[in-house]
Motif scaffolding. Structure first.
Motif, PDB file in Angstrom:
ATOM      1  N   MET A 126       0.831  -1.201   0.000  1.00  0.00           N
ATOM      2  CA  MET A 126       0.000   0.000   0.000  1.00  0.00           C
ATOM      3  C   MET A 126       0.871   1.260   0.000  1.00  0.00           C
ATOM      4  SD  MET A 126      -3.466  -0.858   2.167  1.00  0.00           S
ATOM      5  CE  MET A 126      -2.665  -1.001   3.760  1.00  0.00           C
ATOM      6  N   THR A 127       2.051   1.178   0.620  1.00  0.00           N
ATOM      7  CA  THR A 127       2.995   2.288   0.520  1.00  0.00           C
ATOM      8  C   THR A 127       3.423   2.490  -0.930  1.00  0.00           C
ATOM      9  OG1 THR A 127       3.820   1.982   2.780  1.00  0.00           O
ATOM     10  CG2 THR A 127       5.265   3.130   1.236  1.00  0.00           C
ATOM     11  N   ALA A 128       3.777   1.399  -1.608  1.00  0.00           N
ATOM     12  CA  ALA A 128       4.151   1.497  -3.022  1.00  0.00           C
ATOM     13  C   ALA A 128       2.998   2.059  -3.845  1.00  0.00           C
ATOM     14  CB  ALA A 128       4.567   0.126  -3.546  1.00  0.00           C
ATOM     15  N   CYS A 129       1.777   1.693  -3.490  1.00  0.00           N
ATOM     16  CA  CYS A 129       0.605   2.167  -4.222  1.00  0.00           C
ATOM     17  C   CYS A 129       0.475   3.678  -4.145  1.00  0.00           C
ATOM     18  CB  CYS A 129      -0.655   1.493  -3.686  1.00  0.00           C
ATOM     19  SG  CYS A 129      -2.184   2.048  -4.485  1.00  0.00           S
ATOM     20  N   TYR A 130       0.500   4.237  -2.934  1.00  0.00           N
ATOM     21  CA  TYR A 130       0.308   5.692  -2.853  1.00  0.00           C
ATOM     22  C   TYR A 130       1.510   6.434  -3.420  1.00  0.00           C
ATOM     23  CZ  TYR A 130       3.207   7.077   1.235  1.00  0.00           C
ATOM     24  OH  TYR A 130       4.240   7.377   2.092  1.00  0.00           O
ATOM     25  N   ASP A 134      -0.562   8.083  -6.179  1.00  0.00           N
ATOM     26  CA  ASP A 134      -1.243   9.219  -5.573  1.00  0.00           C
ATOM     27  C   ASP A 134      -0.376  10.458  -5.396  1.00  0.00           C
ATOM     28  OD1 ASP A 134      -3.513   7.629  -5.357  1.00  0.00           O
ATOM     29  OD2 ASP A 134      -2.949   6.893  -3.375  1.00  0.00           O
ATOM     30  N   MET A 135       0.937  10.303  -5.319  1.00  0.00           N
ATOM     31  CA  MET A 135       1.782  11.458  -5.019  1.00  0.00           C
ATOM     32  C   MET A 135       2.180  12.236  -6.268  1.00  0.00           C
ATOM     33  SD  MET A 135       4.169  10.792  -1.785  1.00  0.00           S
ATOM     34  CE  MET A 135       4.279  12.576  -1.751  1.00  0.00           C
ATOM     35  N   TYR A 266      -2.795   8.517   3.661  1.00  0.00           N
ATOM     36  CA  TYR A 266      -3.366   8.113   2.380  1.00  0.00           C
ATOM     37  C   TYR A 266      -4.397   6.999   2.535  1.00  0.00           C
ATOM     38  CZ  TYR A 266      -0.151  11.132  -0.081  1.00  0.00           C
ATOM     39  OH  TYR A 266       0.511  12.252  -0.555  1.00  0.00           O
ATOM     40  N   ILE A 267      -4.516   6.461   3.752  1.00  0.00           N
ATOM     41  CA  ILE A 267      -5.555   5.459   4.037  1.00  0.00           C
ATOM     42  C   ILE A 267      -6.338   5.885   5.281  1.00  0.00           C
ATOM     43  CG2 ILE A 267      -4.377   3.538   2.905  1.00  0.00           C
ATOM     44  CD1 ILE A 267      -3.437   2.619   5.718  1.00  0.00           C
ATOM     45  N   ALA A 268      -6.502   7.195   5.447  1.00  0.00           N
ATOM     46  CA  ALA A 268      -7.104   7.734   6.670  1.00  0.00           C
ATOM     47  C   ALA A 268      -8.566   7.359   6.821  1.00  0.00           C
ATOM     48  CB  ALA A 268      -6.944   9.253   6.706  1.00  0.00           C
ATOM     49  N   THR A 269      -9.291   7.233   5.716  1.00  0.00           N
ATOM     50  CA  THR A 269     -10.697   6.855   5.783  1.00  0.00           C
ATOM     51  C   THR A 269     -10.864   5.409   5.333  1.00  0.00           C
ATOM     52  OG1 THR A 269     -11.261   7.472   3.504  1.00  0.00           O
ATOM     53  CG2 THR A 269     -11.286   9.230   5.168  1.00  0.00           C
ATOM     54  N   ALA A 270     -12.003   4.833   5.682  1.00  0.00           N
ATOM     55  CA  ALA A 270     -12.276   3.461   5.264  1.00  0.00           C
ATOM     56  C   ALA A 270     -12.295   3.341   3.744  1.00  0.00           C
ATOM     57  CB  ALA A 270     -13.599   2.984   5.856  1.00  0.00           C
ATOM     58  N   ASP A 272     -10.608   5.267   1.588  1.00  0.00           N
ATOM     59  CA  ASP A 272      -9.220   5.360   1.114  1.00  0.00           C
ATOM     60  C   ASP A 272      -8.502   4.027   1.301  1.00  0.00           C
ATOM     61  OD1 ASP A 272      -9.461   8.021   0.412  1.00  0.00           O
ATOM     62  OD2 ASP A 272      -8.636   8.769   2.310  1.00  0.00           O
ATOM     63  N   LEU A 273      -8.703   3.407   2.457  1.00  0.00           N
ATOM     64  CA  LEU A 273      -8.067   2.122   2.733  1.00  0.00           C
ATOM     65  C   LEU A 273      -8.535   1.069   1.748  1.00  0.00           C
ATOM     66  CD1 LEU A 273      -6.419   0.146   4.472  1.00  0.00           C
ATOM     67  CD2 LEU A 273      -8.410  -0.046   5.988  1.00  0.00           C
ATOM     68  N   ALA A 274      -9.836   0.990   1.523  1.00  0.00           N
ATOM     69  CA  ALA A 274     -10.378  -0.015   0.618  1.00  0.00           C
ATOM     70  C   ALA A 274      -9.866   0.200  -0.812  1.00  0.00           C
ATOM     71  CB  ALA A 274     -11.900   0.024   0.638  1.00  0.00           C
ATOM     72  N   HIS A 275      -9.805   1.465  -1.248  1.00  0.00           N
ATOM     73  CA  HIS A 275      -9.348   1.771  -2.605  1.00  0.00           C
ATOM     74  C   HIS A 275      -7.874   1.410  -2.783  1.00  0.00           C
ATOM     75  CE1 HIS A 275      -9.028   3.629  -6.469  1.00  0.00           C
ATOM     76  NE2 HIS A 275      -8.301   4.633  -6.043  1.00  0.00           N
ATOM     77  N   THR A 276      -7.062   1.715  -1.772  1.00  0.00           N
ATOM     78  CA  THR A 276      -5.631   1.405  -1.851  1.00  0.00           C
ATOM     79  C   THR A 276      -5.403  -0.100  -1.841  1.00  0.00           C
ATOM     80  OG1 THR A 276      -5.111   3.487  -0.737  1.00  0.00           O
ATOM     81  CG2 THR A 276      -3.395   1.818  -0.774  1.00  0.00           C
ATOM     82  N   ALA A 277      -6.084  -0.818  -0.942  1.00  0.00           N
ATOM     83  CA  ALA A 277      -5.937  -2.279  -0.886  1.00  0.00           C
ATOM     84  C   ALA A 277      -6.432  -2.926  -2.165  1.00  0.00           C
ATOM     85  CB  ALA A 277      -6.696  -2.824   0.314  1.00  0.00           C
ATOM     86  N   GLU A 278      -7.523  -2.401  -2.729  1.00  0.00           N
ATOM     87  CA  GLU A 278      -8.053  -2.955  -3.978  1.00  0.00           C
ATOM     88  C   GLU A 278      -7.028  -2.860  -5.101  1.00  0.00           C
ATOM     89  OE1 GLU A 278     -11.856  -2.241  -7.036  1.00  0.00           O
ATOM     90  OE2 GLU A 278     -11.533  -0.934  -5.309  1.00  0.00           O
ATOM     91  N   ARG A 279      -6.359  -1.708  -5.200  1.00  0.00           N
ATOM     92  CA  ARG A 279      -5.351  -1.550  -6.248  1.00  0.00           C
ATOM     93  C   ARG A 279      -4.164  -2.476  -6.015  1.00  0.00           C
ATOM     94  NH1 ARG A 279      -4.454   4.843  -6.283  1.00  0.00           N
ATOM     95  NH2 ARG A 279      -4.935   4.551  -4.061  1.00  0.00           N
ATOM     96  N   LEU A 280      -3.778  -2.663  -4.754  1.00  0.00           N
ATOM     97  CA  LEU A 280      -2.683  -3.582  -4.452  1.00  0.00           C
ATOM     98  C   LEU A 280      -3.047  -5.014  -4.804  1.00  0.00           C
ATOM     99  CD1 LEU A 280      -0.018  -4.513  -3.189  1.00  0.00           C
ATOM    100  CD2 LEU A 280      -1.157  -4.437  -0.949  1.00  0.00           C
ATOM    101  N   PHE A 281      -4.196  -5.486  -4.314  1.00  0.00           N
ATOM    102  CA  PHE A 281      -4.573  -6.873  -4.564  1.00  0.00           C
ATOM    103  C   PHE A 281      -4.797  -7.134  -6.056  1.00  0.00           C
ATOM    104  CE2 PHE A 281      -6.277  -6.907   0.014  1.00  0.00           C
ATOM    105  CZ  PHE A 281      -5.105  -7.463   0.485  1.00  0.00           C
ATOM    106  N   ASP A 282      -5.285  -6.125  -6.782  1.00  0.00           N
ATOM    107  CA  ASP A 282      -5.429  -6.256  -8.227  1.00  0.00           C
ATOM    108  C   ASP A 282      -4.081  -6.559  -8.872  1.00  0.00           C
ATOM    109  OD1 ASP A 282      -6.605  -5.716 -11.009  1.00  0.00           O
ATOM    110  OD2 ASP A 282      -5.116  -4.108 -10.841  1.00  0.00           O
ATOM    111  N   ARG A 283      -3.056  -5.838  -8.484  1.00  0.00           N
ATOM    112  CA  ARG A 283      -1.742  -6.057  -9.084  1.00  0.00           C
ATOM    113  C   ARG A 283      -1.109  -7.353  -8.613  1.00  0.00           C
ATOM    114  NH1 ARG A 283      -3.306  -1.156  -9.467  1.00  0.00           N
ATOM    115  NH2 ARG A 283      -2.541   0.248 -11.106  1.00  0.00           N
ATOM    116  N   MET A 284      -1.417  -7.774  -7.408  1.00  0.00           N
ATOM    117  CA  MET A 284      -0.935  -9.072  -6.950  1.00  0.00           C
ATOM    118  C   MET A 284      -1.597 -10.197  -7.737  1.00  0.00           C
ATOM    119  SD  MET A 284      -0.736  -8.497  -2.790  1.00  0.00           S
ATOM    120  CE  MET A 284      -0.075 -10.155  -2.459  1.00  0.00           C
TER     121      MET A 284
END
Length: 322
Positions: A126-130, A134-135, A266-270, A272-284
């Motif tokens: 998720m760090t790699a994702c943002y 996002d940056m 970058y994952i302060a809200t639920a 944001d967290l779900a969107h970031t994890a979704e992008r990570l798991f998609d790439r995995m």
């Protein structure tokens, strides 16, 4: 709960301050879930809490990231049920057999992703994702420098960027680590020589962005590697905190930008967290990034894991097994 235990920092200091402690996590309260953990991720930020660089009350429960199965849910929890496979990369206390966390800080792990892979990848991935998404909106053909490219975040960030068409100059601490990195250019060696090598590879222009998780030792090389109006993203302090800087240094080096971000903003809200994890798991799931688990330690041997991490003797991700 009988049999639950965790590893804590009893005082601030070296790995020797880490000790095992039995505890009762209790029952989850309103909006909480109890996770029986299968695997726990090791991250450099864990050492910051152990040493006191990042303040926390003592004794300090260590770790942020883990994955396992829901063992109990508290009142008001409707998104998760007992038996669900989940991961969490928030708060402190993941160095434990069991953990109670707010349900809005938990993500469901999809089929095809193991709990060990999730534990190895949640925080780093998720760090790699943002960082990548996002940056800064890097485009295909632009050039980025990634420090510690064989490390936990670096080993995810490099293929993520290359999947976007970004040209990646990777830098690692040894020839062996550099050989393990699939980048457009994989360098190693002294930071003193790095900026010149980067300039040579970019026809003197420098890079659009530097991703720097090293900190003090790499700071000067990072600044000197950037193109005019380039961005230095300093997201970690593996070699120590960045020294005080003068804003005039940014002006003199080409009107540079510097950011010191943290994942949790970058994952302060639920959402944001779900969107970031979704992008990570998609790439995995698509095989763009993989959980490269270089080391596995028993949870009881967390001190040895910290020693290996701080001695730069790890590659990829390291997980702890309860």
């Amino acid at each position: 709960m009988s049999g639950a235990w965790r590893m804590v920092a009893q005082s601030h200091g070296g790995p020797e301050v880490i000790a095992r402690e039995d505890f009762d996590p209790g029952r989850p309260g309103e909006g909480e879930i109890l996770i029986a953990q299968d695997a726990i991720g090791l991250n450099f930020i864990d050492t910051y809490y152990r040493t006191g660089l990042y303040p926390a009350p003592l004794p300090t429960p260590l770790g942020s990231e883990g994955a396992g199965r829901v063992e109990a849910v508290g009142p008001g929890v409707t998104d998760f049920a007992v038996g669900d496979v989940v991961g969490c990369a928030s708060g402190l206390g993941s160095y434990a057999t069991h953990r109670i966390v707010p349900a809005d800080r938990v993500v469901r792990i999809p089929q095809g992703v193991s709990t060990q892979d999730a534990a190895a990848m949640m925080l780093k991935g998720m760090t790699a994702c943002y960082l990548a998404e996002d940056m800064i909106a890097l485009k295909a053909g632009q050039v980025a420098l990634v420090h510690a490219a064989a490390g936990g975040v670096g080993s995810v960030l490099v293929p993520w960027l290359r999947d976007k068409g970004v040209i990646v100059i990777a830098h690692s601490g040894s020839a062996e680590k550099a050989a393990s990195v699939e980048a457009d250019h994989s360098l190693h060696g002294s930071f003193d020589d790095l900026a010149k090598a980067v300039r040579d590879l970019t026809d003197g222009a420098g890079v659009e962005v530097v991703y720097d998780g090293v900190g003090k030792d790499s700071w000067a090389a990072s600044l000197a590697s950037l193109k005019r109006r380039g961005l230095l993203i300093s997201y970690g302090n593996a070699s120590g905190a960045v020294p005080p800087i003068s804003l005039l240094d940014l002006s003199r080096n080409g009107s540079l930008y510097v950011s010191r971000p943290t994942l949790f903003d970058y994952i302060a809200t639920a959402d944001d967290l779900a969107h970031t994890a979704e992008r990570l798991f998609d790439r995995m799931q698509r095989g763009v990034v993989k959980a490269v688990i270089g080391q596995r330690f028993a949870l009881a041997d967390a001190a040895d894991a910290h020693r290996a991490l701080e001695a730069r003797k790890t590659t990829g991700s390291t997980i702890l097994i309860p």
